[in-house]
Scaffold this motif. Structure first.
Motif, PDB file in Angstrom:
ATOM      1  N   LYS A 131      17.094  11.764   3.661  1.00  9.31           N
ATOM      2  CA  LYS A 131      15.905  11.490   4.452  1.00  9.31           C
ATOM      3  C   LYS A 131      15.129  10.359   3.800  1.00  9.31           C
ATOM      4  CE  LYS A 131      12.098  14.014   6.697  1.00  9.31           C
ATOM      5  NZ  LYS A 131      11.375  15.316   6.747  1.00  9.31           N
ATOM      6  N   MET A 132      14.524   9.491   4.610  1.00 12.11           N
ATOM      7  CA  MET A 132      13.732   8.368   4.104  1.00 12.11           C
ATOM      8  C   MET A 132      12.439   8.299   4.918  1.00 12.11           C
ATOM      9  SD  MET A 132      14.845   4.349   3.752  1.00 12.11           S
ATOM     10  CE  MET A 132      14.952   4.062   5.528  1.00 12.11           C
ATOM     11  N   THR A 133      11.298   8.521   4.277  1.00 21.50           N
ATOM     12  CA  THR A 133      10.013   8.544   4.967  1.00 21.50           C
ATOM     13  C   THR A 133       8.957   7.880   4.092  1.00 21.50           C
ATOM     14  OG1 THR A 133       9.253  10.645   4.004  1.00 21.50           O
ATOM     15  CG2 THR A 133      10.605  10.778   6.006  1.00 21.50           C
ATOM     16  N   LEU A 134       7.740   7.840   4.612  1.00 19.24           N
ATOM     17  CA  LEU A 134       6.596   7.484   3.793  1.00 19.24           C
ATOM     18  C   LEU A 134       6.151   8.721   3.024  1.00 19.24           C
ATOM     19  CD1 LEU A 134       4.629   5.295   6.349  1.00 19.24           C
ATOM     20  CD2 LEU A 134       6.181   4.530   4.543  1.00 19.24           C
ATOM     21  N   ILE A 135       5.194   8.574   2.151  1.00 21.89           N
ATOM     22  CA  ILE A 135       4.800   9.672   1.270  1.00 21.89           C
ATOM     23  C   ILE A 135       4.200  10.852   2.033  1.00 21.89           C
ATOM     24  CG2 ILE A 135       2.471   8.840   0.756  1.00 21.89           C
ATOM     25  CD1 ILE A 135       3.096   9.563  -2.224  1.00 21.89           C
ATOM     26  N   ASP A 136       3.649  10.590   3.229  1.00 19.69           N
ATOM     27  CA  ASP A 136       3.082  11.668   4.057  1.00 19.69           C
ATOM     28  C   ASP A 136       4.109  12.233   5.043  1.00 19.69           C
ATOM     29  OD1 ASP A 136       3.317   9.616   5.851  1.00 19.69           O
ATOM     30  OD2 ASP A 136       1.216   9.577   6.464  1.00 19.69           O
ATOM     31  N   ASN A 137       5.384  11.881   4.828  1.00 12.43           N
ATOM     32  CA  ASN A 137       6.514  12.331   5.665  1.00 12.43           C
ATOM     33  C   ASN A 137       6.590  11.652   7.030  1.00 12.43           C
ATOM     34  OD1 ASN A 137       7.602  14.154   3.747  1.00 12.43           O
ATOM     35  ND2 ASN A 137       6.064  15.683   4.329  1.00 12.43           N
ATOM     36  N   SER A 138       5.739  10.675   7.298  1.00 18.13           N
ATOM     37  CA  SER A 138       5.840   9.913   8.544  1.00 18.13           C
ATOM     38  C   SER A 138       6.883   8.815   8.397  1.00 18.13           C
ATOM     39  CB  SER A 138       4.488   9.296   8.911  1.00 18.13           C
ATOM     40  OG  SER A 138       4.077   8.364   7.920  1.00 18.13           O
ATOM     41  N   LYS A 139       7.335   8.284   9.522  1.00 19.13           N
ATOM     42  CA  LYS A 139       8.345   7.236   9.513  1.00 19.13           C
ATOM     43  C   LYS A 139       7.713   5.858   9.356  1.00 19.13           C
ATOM     44  CE  LYS A 139      11.714   9.702  12.391  1.00 19.13           C
ATOM     45  NZ  LYS A 139      12.538   9.644  13.638  1.00 19.13           N
ATOM     46  N   ILE A 140       8.494   4.916   8.872  1.00 23.53           N
ATOM     47  CA  ILE A 140       8.041   3.524   8.834  1.00 23.53           C
ATOM     48  C   ILE A 140       7.897   3.046  10.272  1.00 23.53           C
ATOM     49  CG2 ILE A 140       8.683   1.178   8.158  1.00 23.53           C
ATOM     50  CD1 ILE A 140      10.227   2.471   5.810  1.00 23.53           C
ATOM     51  N   PRO A 141       6.758   2.446  10.636  1.00 19.83           N
ATOM     52  CA  PRO A 141       6.548   2.015  12.027  1.00 19.83           C
ATOM     53  C   PRO A 141       7.681   1.137  12.535  1.00 19.83           C
ATOM     54  CG  PRO A 141       4.512   1.838  10.783  1.00 19.83           C
ATOM     55  CD  PRO A 141       5.591   2.181   9.786  1.00 19.83           C
ATOM     56  N   SER A 142       8.092   1.357  13.782  1.00 19.51           N
ATOM     57  CA  SER A 142       9.252   0.661  14.340  1.00 19.51           C
ATOM     58  C   SER A 142       9.042  -0.846  14.416  1.00 19.51           C
ATOM     59  CB  SER A 142       9.579   1.222  15.722  1.00 19.51           C
ATOM     60  OG  SER A 142       8.483   1.080  16.601  1.00 19.51           O
TER      61      SER A 142
ATOM     62  N   LYS B 282       0.809  -1.223   0.000  1.00 19.75           N
ATOM     63  CA  LYS B 282       0.000   0.000   0.000  1.00 19.75           C
ATOM     64  C   LYS B 282       0.838   1.267   0.000  1.00 19.75           C
ATOM     65  CE  LYS B 282      -3.446   2.406   2.835  1.00 19.75           C
ATOM     66  NZ  LYS B 282      -4.251   2.344   4.087  1.00 19.75           N
ATOM     67  N   ASN B 283       1.978   1.255   0.697  1.00 20.48           N
ATOM     68  CA  ASN B 283       2.725   2.485   0.971  1.00 20.48           C
ATOM     69  C   ASN B 283       4.062   2.558   0.229  1.00 20.48           C
ATOM     70  OD1 ASN B 283       1.133   3.841   3.179  1.00 20.48           O
ATOM     71  ND2 ASN B 283       1.420   1.818   4.104  1.00 20.48           N
ATOM     72  N   PRO B 284       4.209   3.548  -0.656  1.00 26.24           N
ATOM     73  CA  PRO B 284       5.532   3.808  -1.232  1.00 26.24           C
ATOM     74  C   PRO B 284       6.420   4.515  -0.221  1.00 26.24           C
ATOM     75  CG  PRO B 284       3.943   5.383  -2.082  1.00 26.24           C
ATOM     76  CD  PRO B 284       3.168   4.429  -1.220  1.00 26.24           C
ATOM     77  N   VAL B 285       7.719   4.493  -0.498  1.00 27.25           N
ATOM     78  CA  VAL B 285       8.706   5.167   0.348  1.00 27.25           C
ATOM     79  C   VAL B 285       9.251   6.366  -0.413  1.00 27.25           C
ATOM     80  CG1 VAL B 285      10.995   4.933   1.400  1.00 27.25           C
ATOM     81  CG2 VAL B 285       9.306   3.109   1.656  1.00 27.25           C
ATOM     82  N   LYS B 286       9.474   7.454   0.306  1.00 24.71           N
ATOM     83  CA  LYS B 286       9.987   8.686  -0.309  1.00 24.71           C
ATOM     84  C   LYS B 286      11.417   8.940   0.162  1.00 24.71           C
ATOM     85  CE  LYS B 286       8.389  12.773   0.996  1.00 24.71           C
ATOM     86  NZ  LYS B 286       7.504  13.958   1.122  1.00 24.71           N
ATOM     87  N   TYR B 287      12.334   9.034  -0.815  1.00 25.85           N
ATOM     88  CA  TYR B 287      13.741   9.311  -0.532  1.00 25.85           C
ATOM     89  C   TYR B 287      14.071  10.749  -0.939  1.00 25.85           C
ATOM     90  CZ  TYR B 287      14.335   4.202  -0.419  1.00 25.85           C
ATOM     91  OH  TYR B 287      14.236   2.864  -0.123  1.00 25.85           O
ATOM     92  N   SER B 288      14.693  11.496  -0.043  1.00 27.65           N
ATOM     93  CA  SER B 288      15.274  12.791  -0.384  1.00 27.65           C
ATOM     94  C   SER B 288      16.761  12.562  -0.608  1.00 27.65           C
ATOM     95  CB  SER B 288      15.058  13.797   0.750  1.00 27.65           C
ATOM     96  OG  SER B 288      13.674  14.029   0.943  1.00 27.65           O
ATOM     97  N   LEU B 289      17.236  12.846  -1.822  1.00 24.90           N
ATOM     98  CA  LEU B 289      18.567  12.414  -2.240  1.00 24.90           C
ATOM     99  C   LEU B 289      19.475  13.584  -2.605  1.00 24.90           C
ATOM    100  CD1 LEU B 289      17.381   9.502  -4.548  1.00 24.90           C
ATOM    101  CD2 LEU B 289      18.222   9.310  -2.199  1.00 24.90           C
ATOM    102  N   GLU B 290      20.761  13.363  -2.375  1.00 31.03           N
ATOM    103  CA  GLU B 290      21.798  14.310  -2.770  1.00 31.03           C
ATOM    104  C   GLU B 290      22.949  13.496  -3.362  1.00 31.03           C
ATOM    105  OE1 GLU B 290      23.052  18.127  -0.510  1.00 31.03           O
ATOM    106  OE2 GLU B 290      24.514  16.595   0.086  1.00 31.03           O
ATOM    107  N   ILE B 291      23.065  13.535  -4.688  1.00 30.84           N
ATOM    108  CA  ILE B 291      24.024  12.708  -5.420  1.00 30.84           C
ATOM    109  C   ILE B 291      25.188  13.582  -5.896  1.00 30.84           C
ATOM    110  CG2 ILE B 291      24.309  11.031  -7.276  1.00 30.84           C
ATOM    111  CD1 ILE B 291      22.101  10.243  -5.321  1.00 30.84           C
ATOM    112  N   GLU B 292      26.412  13.180  -5.592  1.00 27.74           N
ATOM    113  CA  GLU B 292      27.571  13.935  -6.052  1.00 27.74           C
ATOM    114  C   GLU B 292      27.695  13.881  -7.573  1.00 27.74           C
ATOM    115  OE1 GLU B 292      31.297  13.035  -4.250  1.00 27.74           O
ATOM    116  OE2 GLU B 292      30.487  12.996  -2.213  1.00 27.74           O
TER     117      GLU B 292
END
Length: 282
Positions: free
Chosen positions: A214-225, A136-146
């Protein structure tokens, strides 16, 4: 390692593969996902001549890795002697290799095995609620590539990267980085069997992969522990160790298997070379 297909190249007297040999290797790759070649007649700086049989385009590897030979895509694996958790190489970007090749250039008894986890087996072990969560849930990556260019005089430049899931892309010329957000599901579907492979970068995350800010769900919440801990424990249960022998080449389905390594001695002469097939030709 039950899936491992082994091919001994000892009787090869020429650095060539026949169409039949290529076809058989392709079949093993699709059914097993991991193939070991021993006693290769190709020299270490010629390994790409072998991998070219299966590759249309190679990935541009991370800038931190040392290129071993000019005019090739052969690099060393990550420097250092530390443990590296299980991960699927570059699975957090749109440039996601299909095959990872590892070649044992040299090793000794102080070196470390490569750790491998079958994402098909891992998916089957996960709880129903965990499967439903990742379906159901995609993951959102905020990336910085050299990137290999820096210009202190330029300001940020917006980019259009025409890849599904990519947004907010720009070049930071002053830092020499490409920045973007990449949103994706972190499961893969097998082309032939429709099996699901749980193979991704979840276990390595921003703390160990500096390209991930940063790595979050699409709503900026974290993957449940509790889900994260289940993945961690069950991947450890599924993990196998591959012991290296000199002149062995490993062909790994990067969209099925995760890999890593154990910590090893600084006095070891271990050196594993790496190529990444972004697009395959079969």
């Amino acid at each position: 390692m039950e899936n491992l297909a082994k091919i001994d190249m000892f009787k090869k007297d020429k650095c060539q593969l026949s169409k039949t040999e290529v076809k058989n290797i392709n079949k093993l790759f699709y059914t097993r996902g991991i193939v070991e070649f021993s006693n290769l007649p190709w020299k270490k700086d010629q390994i790409q001549n072998f991998t070219d049989y299966f590759t249309t385009k190679y990935s541009n590897d991370a800038a931190r890795r040392e290129k071993k030979f000019k005019k090739t895509n052969i690099n060393s694996v990550d420097i250092g002697f530390n443990e590296i958790p299980l991960h699927s190489e570059a699975s957090f970007t749109y440039a996601y290799p299909e095959i990872i090749w590892f070649y044992c250039y040299k090793n000794d008894d102080k070196g470390s095995p490569t750790t491998i986890c079958d994402g098909k087996e891992l998916w089957q072990k996960l709880e129903k609620k965990t499967k439903e969560f990742f379906l159901k849930n995609p993951v959102k990556y905020s990336l910085e590539i050299e990137i290999p260019y820096v210009d202190k005089r330029k300001s940020n430049q917006e980019m259009l990267i025409e890849q599904p899931g990519v947004s907010n892309a720009y070049i930071n010329w002053r830092k020499g980085t490409l920045n973007f957000i990449y949103t994706k599901f972190i499961i893969n579907i097998d082309k032939l069997s429709d099996s699901i492979f749980f193979s991704n970068h979840l276990l390595i995350g921003p703390k160990l992969e500096k390209q991930i800010k940063k790595m979050t769900l699409i709503d900026n919440s974290k993957i449940p522990s509790d889900i994260f801990q289940e993945i961690k424990h069950k991947s450890e249960d599924s993990k196998k160790e591959y012991i290296w022998k000199k002149n062995n080449l490993l062909m790994l389905n990067n969209k099925r298997f995760m890999h890593g390594r154990k910590k090893y001695s600084e006095s070891s002469n271990r050196e594993i070379l790496n190529l990444q097939s972004l697009k395959i030709n079969f």
